[in-house]
Design a protein around this motif. Structure first.
Motif, short mmCIF file in Angstrom:
data_model
loop_
_atom_site.label_atom_id
_atom_site.label_comp_id
_atom_site.label_asym_id
_atom_site.label_seq_id
_atom_site.Cartn_x
_atom_site.Cartn_y
_atom_site.Cartn_z
N ARG A 23 9.96 4.35 15.63
CA ARG A 23 9.26 3.51 14.67
C ARG A 23 10.20 2.40 14.19
NH1 ARG A 23 5.67 6.29 16.23
NH2 ARG A 23 4.24 7.62 15.04
N SER A 24 9.65 1.22 14.00
CA SER A 24 10.42 0.17 13.35
C SER A 24 10.50 0.51 11.86
CB SER A 24 9.74 -1.19 13.53
OG SER A 24 8.53 -1.24 12.78
N PRO A 25 11.46 -0.06 11.14
CA PRO A 25 11.52 0.22 9.70
C PRO A 25 10.21 -0.09 8.98
CG PRO A 25 13.54 -0.83 10.42
CD PRO A 25 12.61 -0.85 11.59
N ALA A 26 9.56 -1.21 9.35
CA ALA A 26 8.29 -1.56 8.71
C ALA A 26 7.21 -0.54 9.04
CB ALA A 26 7.85 -2.95 9.13
N GLN A 27 7.18 -0.06 10.29
CA GLN A 27 6.19 0.95 10.68
C GLN A 27 6.42 2.26 9.93
OE1 GLN A 27 6.90 0.87 14.92
NE2 GLN A 27 5.07 -0.42 15.30
N LEU A 28 7.69 2.60 9.72
CA LEU A 28 8.01 3.81 8.96
C LEU A 28 7.51 3.68 7.53
CD1 LEU A 28 9.47 6.53 8.60
CD2 LEU A 28 11.53 5.25 8.04
N ALA A 29 7.76 2.51 6.90
CA ALA A 29 7.31 2.29 5.53
C ALA A 29 5.79 2.35 5.45
CB ALA A 29 7.82 0.96 5.03
N GLU A 30 5.12 1.75 6.42
CA GLU A 30 3.66 1.74 6.42
C GLU A 30 3.09 3.14 6.58
OE1 GLU A 30 0.30 -1.32 8.06
OE2 GLU A 30 1.94 -0.79 9.43
N ALA A 31 3.77 3.97 7.38
CA ALA A 31 3.30 5.34 7.61
C ALA A 31 3.43 6.19 6.35
CB ALA A 31 4.08 5.98 8.75
N LEU A 32 4.35 5.86 5.48
CA LEU A 32 4.59 6.66 4.27
C LEU A 32 3.84 6.11 3.05
CD1 LEU A 32 8.43 7.29 4.68
CD2 LEU A 32 6.58 8.92 5.09
N CYS A 33 3.13 5.00 3.22
CA CYS A 33 2.43 4.38 2.09
C CYS A 33 0.95 4.18 2.45
CB CYS A 33 3.05 3.03 1.76
SG CYS A 33 4.79 3.12 1.27
N PRO A 34 0.04 4.26 1.45
CA PRO A 34 0.34 4.64 0.07
C PRO A 34 0.61 6.12 -0.03
CG PRO A 34 -2.02 4.39 0.35
CD PRO A 34 -1.39 3.97 1.65
N GLY A 35 1.26 6.51 -1.04
CA GLY A 35 1.63 7.90 -1.23
C GLY A 35 2.65 8.00 -2.34
N PRO A 36 3.12 9.19 -2.62
CA PRO A 36 4.11 9.35 -3.69
C PRO A 36 5.40 8.61 -3.38
CG PRO A 36 3.91 11.37 -2.41
CD PRO A 36 2.81 10.48 -1.97
N LEU A 37 6.12 8.24 -4.42
CA LEU A 37 7.38 7.53 -4.23
C LEU A 37 8.45 8.39 -3.58
CD1 LEU A 37 7.61 5.54 -7.59
CD2 LEU A 37 7.49 4.58 -5.29
N THR A 38 8.28 9.69 -3.63
CA THR A 38 9.30 10.61 -3.13
C THR A 38 9.71 10.30 -1.69
OG1 THR A 38 8.42 12.32 -4.57
CG2 THR A 38 9.88 13.03 -2.80
N ASP A 39 8.72 10.30 -0.78
CA ASP A 39 9.03 10.16 0.64
C ASP A 39 9.55 8.76 0.99
OD1 ASP A 39 8.23 12.77 0.97
OD2 ASP A 39 6.19 12.24 1.58
N ILE A 40 8.87 7.70 0.49
CA ILE A 40 9.32 6.36 0.83
C ILE A 40 10.65 6.05 0.16
CG2 ILE A 40 7.94 5.32 -1.01
CD1 ILE A 40 8.83 3.78 2.42
N GLY A 41 10.87 6.59 -1.05
CA GLY A 41 12.15 6.39 -1.72
C GLY A 41 13.28 7.08 -0.97
N PHE A 42 13.05 8.30 -0.54
CA PHE A 42 14.05 9.04 0.24
C PHE A 42 14.30 8.34 1.56
CE2 PHE A 42 14.76 13.26 2.69
CZ PHE A 42 16.13 13.06 2.70
N ALA A 43 13.23 7.90 2.23
CA ALA A 43 13.38 7.22 3.52
C ALA A 43 14.17 5.93 3.37
CB ALA A 43 12.01 6.93 4.12
N ALA A 44 13.99 5.22 2.26
CA ALA A 44 14.72 3.97 2.04
C ALA A 44 16.22 4.22 1.94
CB ALA A 44 14.21 3.29 0.77
#
Length: 471
Positions: free
Chosen positions: A48-69
């Protein structure tokens, strides 16, 4: 650089073991982080590209996208970028990001370094999720979505929370001159430095009153219990001031019920005792000391009953109204209690509607010897209420366009309405007409009202539309 399961997940395991303190608390605001949740993104084995990873985790809780960042920050080479257009698709910036003006975000947006916005920063929940791993700086911030800052959040002027669906979470310190949480979840795991802080759940009336001390006039309305955030942020986008240079005397909304001064000299108990309905002194919603006039109203129980200082109106039979088009109309609005009064003349008959916004109304009719006598009565009533009520045409000061809503009951309730704003007549029947001037539009409104009266419609209520024309 694309991210794959073999490099991303081991890095996530190591990062999770090192997370602690305020950063861990902020990431855990919506639940504890776990590698298993991130592994779901790579379950098909595809990179996954970074943008694709972010898109896959959103919308959703901040937990996963925050940890992934935080994980991505340890994997990706920093590259700074300048933002000169809105963020309308999923974006990950691996270094610092800077916008020379305002920045509107309508998609997932992750900055692995610092974010600096010289103007207003605005997101759009739930479509947007914003994560800034470093510090975030802006002139103003309007947030309705999930917004996570793992460094410090420094906003020069105003932060406004919108809606209660998502969260603004800050791991470091939060600094701003005016923080209005409204009903938004705002959580800071560092220190909050705010000169003016309106916490979650604040009432509109109290907020507007407090804001009158430090905001410029016109940016709040104490009578309506509103802070005009749209205008505040328009000022900020133009880099115009929103704060008074010195503290101003605090304004408070006058009570809906008449004050002791307004009731002075009026025999309230005697008036209530003569009422045609079972009323109490608490049902007095308007009083006029100079004439002794009293309005009685108990919403949901009885409509407005008017004592004109000598007698209750409407106790005698009303004359029939044969005409459908009014010769003239005067509309008054009283902000306190949302009372309205509309006076119409149909040749030699004067018709008076009295009621309250989005509620019931009372209709009274009086016959006179001729049109001139009826016109004089309209002038007399105008003078009687001028000052106590606001005189309006198509707009109510501080509120918006005035809508005339009509109803017809014939087996099945039927409603219709129309308003004029500027030179446009808009009706709920799907009609929209533009005219050369407002006077022409108002004449068209009179024709429309006459047509509806002939069809059996009568005024139901008068109300104001603060958000523009009918949809």
């Amino acid at each position: 650089m694309n991210l794959n399961r073999d490099t991303f997940l081991p890095k996530a395991e190591a990062t999770l073991a090192e997370l602690d303190g305020a950063v861990l608390e902020a990431i855990s605001h919506h639940g504890g982080p776990g590698v298993e949740s991130l592994a779901q993104v790579f379950k098909d084995g595809v990179s996954r590209s970074p943008a694709q990873l972010a898109e896959a985790l959103c919308p959703g809780p901040l937990t996963d996208i925050g940890f992934a960042a935080v994980v991505m920050r340890g994997l990706l080479e920093p590259r700074d970028e300048v933002l000169d257009s809105p963020v309308s698709e999923a974006t990950v910036i691996t270094g610092n990001a800077r916008a020379s003006g305002s920045l509107n975000i309508t998609s997932p947006f992750v900055v692995l370094g610092n974010l600096e916005v010289e103007g207003v920063l605005e997101d759009c929940g739930p479509d947007s999720t914003v994560v800034v791993v470093g510090n975030c700086v802006a002139r103003g911030l309007r947030t309705s979505g999930n917004f996570l800052v793992l460094g410090d959040l420094v906003v020069r002027d105003v932060i406004q929370g919108i809606y209660n669906d998502d969260s603004l979470v800050v791991a470091g310190d939060l600094s701003v001159r005016f923080l209005d949480e409204n009903d938004h979840d705002v959580s800071c795991y560092g220190e909050v430095h705010a000169e003016h802080h309106f916490e979650n759940g604040r009432s509109g009336e109290e907020a507007a009153s407090l804001a009158s001390v430090f905001l410029l006039p016109g940016l709040y309305d104490v009578d309506l219990g509103e802070i005009h955030h749209d205008q505040i942020f328009e000022h900020l986008e133009r880099n115009e001031p929103v704060f008074a240079e010195t503290p101003q005397p605090r304004q408070r909304r006058e009570p809906d019920r008449p004050t002791a001064e307004e009731l002075e000299g009026i025999d309230v108990a005697g008036t209530v005792a003569r009422s045609p309905v079972s009323a109490t002194p608490r049902d007095v919603v308007y009083a006029q000391r100079k004439t002794g006039e009293v309005w009685l109203l108990r919403p949901g129980v009885f409509r407005v009953h008017i004592y004109d200082g000598e007698k209750f109106l409407g106790t005698e039979p009303s004359p029939a109204l044969e005409a459908t088009k009014a010769s003239e109309r005067v509309t008054f609005w009283r902000k306190r209690g949302d009372l309205f009064l509309e006076i119409e003349r149909f040749d030699a008959i004067v018709q008076v509607h009295a009621g309250y916004n989005n509620g019931t109304k009372t209709t009274l009719r009086f016959a006179f010897d001729g049109p001139d006598a009826a016109a004089r009565e309209v002038r007399r009533l105008e003078a009687r209420y001028e000052g106590d009520f606001l005189r309006v045409t198509t707009g109510i000061p501080g509120r918006g366009p005035l809508e005339r809503e009509l109803a017809r009951y014939g087996g099945k309730s039927e409603y219709t309405s129309a308003i004029v704003k500027g030179t446009t007549l808009v009706t709920r029947d799907g009609e929209s007409q533009r005219f050369d001037d407002e006077a022409s539009a108002l004449r068209a409104l009179e024709d429309w009202l006459a047509e509806k009266r002939r069809a059996g419609f009568e005024l139901k209520i008068l109300e104001w539309k603060p958000y523009g024309l009918l949809k």
